[in-house]
Write a protein that holds these residues in place. Structure first.
Motif, PDB file in Angstrom:
ATOM      1  N   PRO A   1       0.802  -1.239   0.000  1.00  0.00           N
ATOM      2  CA  PRO A   1       0.000   0.000   0.000  1.00  0.00           C
ATOM      3  C   PRO A   1       0.829   1.281   0.000  1.00  0.00           C
ATOM      4  CG  PRO A   1      -0.969  -1.600   1.482  1.00  0.00           C
ATOM      5  CD  PRO A   1       0.322  -2.194   1.009  1.00  0.00           C
ATOM      6  N   MET A   2       1.941   1.302   0.759  1.00  0.00           N
ATOM      7  CA  MET A   2       2.737   2.526   0.825  1.00  0.00           C
ATOM      8  C   MET A   2       3.294   2.888  -0.550  1.00  0.00           C
ATOM      9  SD  MET A   2       3.412   4.957   2.695  1.00  0.00           S
ATOM     10  CE  MET A   2       4.355   5.849   3.880  1.00  0.00           C
ATOM     11  N   LEU A   3       3.738   1.889  -1.318  1.00  0.00           N
ATOM     12  CA  LEU A   3       4.227   2.155  -2.665  1.00  0.00           C
ATOM     13  C   LEU A   3       3.092   2.617  -3.576  1.00  0.00           C
ATOM     14  CD1 LEU A   3       6.847  -0.563  -3.657  1.00  0.00           C
ATOM     15  CD2 LEU A   3       7.197   1.826  -3.081  1.00  0.00           C
ATOM     16  N   PHE A   4       1.920   2.050  -3.400  1.00  0.00           N
ATOM     17  CA  PHE A   4       0.754   2.444  -4.188  1.00  0.00           C
ATOM     18  C   PHE A   4       0.440   3.919  -3.964  1.00  0.00           C
ATOM     19  CE2 PHE A   4      -3.876   2.999  -4.490  1.00  0.00           C
ATOM     20  CZ  PHE A   4      -4.092   2.600  -5.800  1.00  0.00           C
ATOM     21  N   PHE A   5       0.412   4.347  -2.702  1.00  0.00           N
ATOM     22  CA  PHE A   5       0.136   5.756  -2.400  1.00  0.00           C
ATOM     23  C   PHE A   5       1.277   6.654  -2.860  1.00  0.00           C
ATOM     24  CE2 PHE A   5      -2.514   3.904   1.192  1.00  0.00           C
ATOM     25  CZ  PHE A   5      -3.722   4.131   0.538  1.00  0.00           C
TER      26      PHE A   5
ATOM     27  N   LEU B   1      -7.657   1.232  -3.165  1.00  0.00           N
ATOM     28  CA  LEU B   1      -8.249   1.849  -4.354  1.00  0.00           C
ATOM     29  C   LEU B   1      -9.303   2.880  -3.976  1.00  0.00           C
ATOM     30  CD1 LEU B   1      -8.591  -1.239  -6.718  1.00  0.00           C
ATOM     31  CD2 LEU B   1      -7.062   0.714  -7.006  1.00  0.00           C
ATOM     32  N   ARG B   2     -10.125   2.567  -2.975  1.00  0.00           N
ATOM     33  CA  ARG B   2     -11.149   3.519  -2.536  1.00  0.00           C
ATOM     34  C   ARG B   2     -10.522   4.759  -1.914  1.00  0.00           C
ATOM     35  NH1 ARG B   2     -13.700  -1.339  -1.015  1.00  0.00           N
ATOM     36  NH2 ARG B   2     -13.035  -1.117   1.157  1.00  0.00           N
TER      37      ARG B   2
ATOM     38  N   ALA C   1      -0.455   8.252   6.384  1.00  0.00           N
ATOM     39  CA  ALA C   1      -0.302   8.202   7.838  1.00  0.00           C
ATOM     40  C   ALA C   1      -1.129   7.060   8.429  1.00  0.00           C
ATOM     41  CB  ALA C   1      -0.721   9.538   8.456  1.00  0.00           C
ATOM     42  N   TYR C   2      -2.332   6.859   7.900  1.00  0.00           N
ATOM     43  CA  TYR C   2      -3.159   5.732   8.370  1.00  0.00           C
ATOM     44  C   TYR C   2      -2.476   4.407   8.050  1.00  0.00           C
ATOM     45  CZ  TYR C   2      -6.987   2.395   8.702  1.00  0.00           C
ATOM     46  OH  TYR C   2      -7.761   1.308   9.022  1.00  0.00           O
ATOM     47  N   ASP C   3      -1.874   4.318   6.867  1.00  0.00           N
ATOM     48  CA  ASP C   3      -1.132   3.109   6.499  1.00  0.00           C
ATOM     49  C   ASP C   3       0.003   2.835   7.482  1.00  0.00           C
ATOM     50  OD1 ASP C   3      -0.188   1.037   4.359  1.00  0.00           O
ATOM     51  OD2 ASP C   3       1.557   2.320   4.710  1.00  0.00           O
TER      52      ASP C   3
ATOM     53  N   LEU D   1      -6.381  -5.449   6.763  1.00  0.00           N
ATOM     54  CA  LEU D   1      -6.954  -4.098   6.832  1.00  0.00           C
ATOM     55  C   LEU D   1      -6.610  -3.267   5.595  1.00  0.00           C
ATOM     56  CD1 LEU D   1      -6.330  -3.210  10.590  1.00  0.00           C
ATOM     57  CD2 LEU D   1      -8.507  -3.750   9.496  1.00  0.00           C
ATOM     58  N   MET D   2      -5.382  -3.361   5.120  1.00  0.00           N
ATOM     59  CA  MET D   2      -4.941  -2.552   3.985  1.00  0.00           C
ATOM     60  C   MET D   2      -4.989  -3.372   2.698  1.00  0.00           C
ATOM     61  SD  MET D   2      -4.456   0.369   5.305  1.00  0.00           S
ATOM     62  CE  MET D   2      -3.764   1.211   3.883  1.00  0.00           C
ATOM     63  N   GLY D   3      -6.166  -3.925   2.421  1.00  0.00           N
ATOM     64  CA  GLY D   3      -6.355  -4.700   1.204  1.00  0.00           C
ATOM     65  C   GLY D   3      -6.404  -3.816  -0.038  1.00  0.00           C
TER      66      GLY D   3
END
Length: 321
Positions: free
Chosen positions: A65-69, A149-150, A126-128, A142-144
């Motif tokens: 997820p961090m890389l995605f963001f 995407l949402r 920050a939530y991640d 939790l970080m699916g």
């Protein structure tokens, strides 16, 4: 006999003038060539750095997820600089650049919307980090992909209605002649200075935008890091604390850079407005800060470093082949 100010307002309302003049750095004409090439080099390096990170993230098949963001943040930064810097370079090249009223409104809208999207992205990141540090065993659940995407869609589009409302409120005001914006882009405080009448509606819209786009994400970021700090107090191992801290330091550095400049420009008394000082601070968050983002992440994020090394290896193999 009608007053001069009234005649100016009549001319504006009748549509006699439909453009503004961006003065840029007209007070530094003797440094125009040096400033132009400095800003051009910084702009090109910023585009190259953010494009490199964006391509690296897109080409990575398994993205946490961090890389995605981070990839989305680089895309926002690319758009952010392209909205502001080319017109600023033109203003430097010719010593003041005209911009139509619709063009000025569009630039303001996209600038505010992209800046707000960046604030929301920083809150999502920050939530991640909160989930990674405070609930590591449930991180994958939790970080699916669906949640990421949402969150990405909400970050990208959430600021656009707020930016549109603010832009409409600003450009409904009557503007006095001459319409010379003492700035290198159509920033909200600089344009509001040209209004003939007291713009209480526009100032309220600016206050609402600051609350929604700056204060709300900042509170979410603050809450996430308070929870992280509480969790780290229970970690006795220095190695564990250091590892958790290293996962947050890049995001903290970017957040401080972004919010430091934005707070100085938009959350302050109107009487403290200074065109020269605002232009210097604006240079930081439209040129220097986007340049620092890829540098910070490429140096501090091991996933980014690994992806960049793989890209370089593929390039070398391709050249040898």
């Amino acid at each position: 006999m009608p007053c001069e100010g009234c005649m100016e307002r009549d001319n504006v309302s009748s549509g006699a003038t439909t453009e503004f003049i961006l003065l840029g750095f007209s007070e530094l004409l003797h440094l125009r060539v040096l400033l132009f090439f400095t800003f051009l080099i910084v702009h090109l390096v910023t585009l190259a750095g953010n494009m490199m990170i964006f391509i690296a993230v897109v080409m990575e098949p398994s993205r946490p997820p961090m890389l995605f963001f981070l990839g989305q943040l680089s895309a926002v930064e690319l758009c952010y600089t392209l909205v502001i810097v080319p017109k600023a370079l033109l203003s430097l090249a010719v010593g003041g650049s005209p911009i139509s009223m619709p063009g000025c409104a569009a630039q303001m809208h996209f600038f505010v919307a992209l800046g707000g999207a960046e604030c929301f992205l920083l809150a999502a990141m920050a939530y991640d980090r909160y989930v990674a540090v405070c609930q590591p065993l449930r991180y994958a659940a939790l970080m699916g992909e669906g949640l990421c995407l949402r969150l990405a869609l909400a970050c990208a589009l959430g600021a656009f209605p707020v930016a549109l409302g603010l832009t409409v409120a600003v450009f409904r005001l009557p503007f006095c002649q001459p319409r010379r914006i003492d700035h290198f882009f159509c920033d909200v405080p600089a344009v509001l200075r040209l209004a003939c009448a007291q713009g209480y509606a526009a100032e309220l819209a600016l206050l609402a935008a600051c609350v929604l786009l700056l204060l709300l994400p900042f509170l979410l970021i603050l809450a996430s890091y308070l929870c992280i700090a509480v969790a780290l107090l229970g970690v006795t191992s220095p190695v564990g604390r250091g590892k958790a801290f290293s996962t947050c330091i890049s995001h903290l550095a970017i957040t401080l850079l972004h919010y430091g400049c934005a707070t100085f420009i938009y959350i302050r008394p109107k009487s403290s407005y200074s065109p020269a000082r605002d232009k210097v601070v604006s240079l930081v968050y439209t040129n220097v800060t986007p340049l620092m983002y890829p540098l910070i992440y490429s140096l501090r994020n091991k996933e980014i470093r690994g992806i960049l090394r793989k890209m370089l290896r593929r390039k070398k193999i391709g050249e040898l082949g």
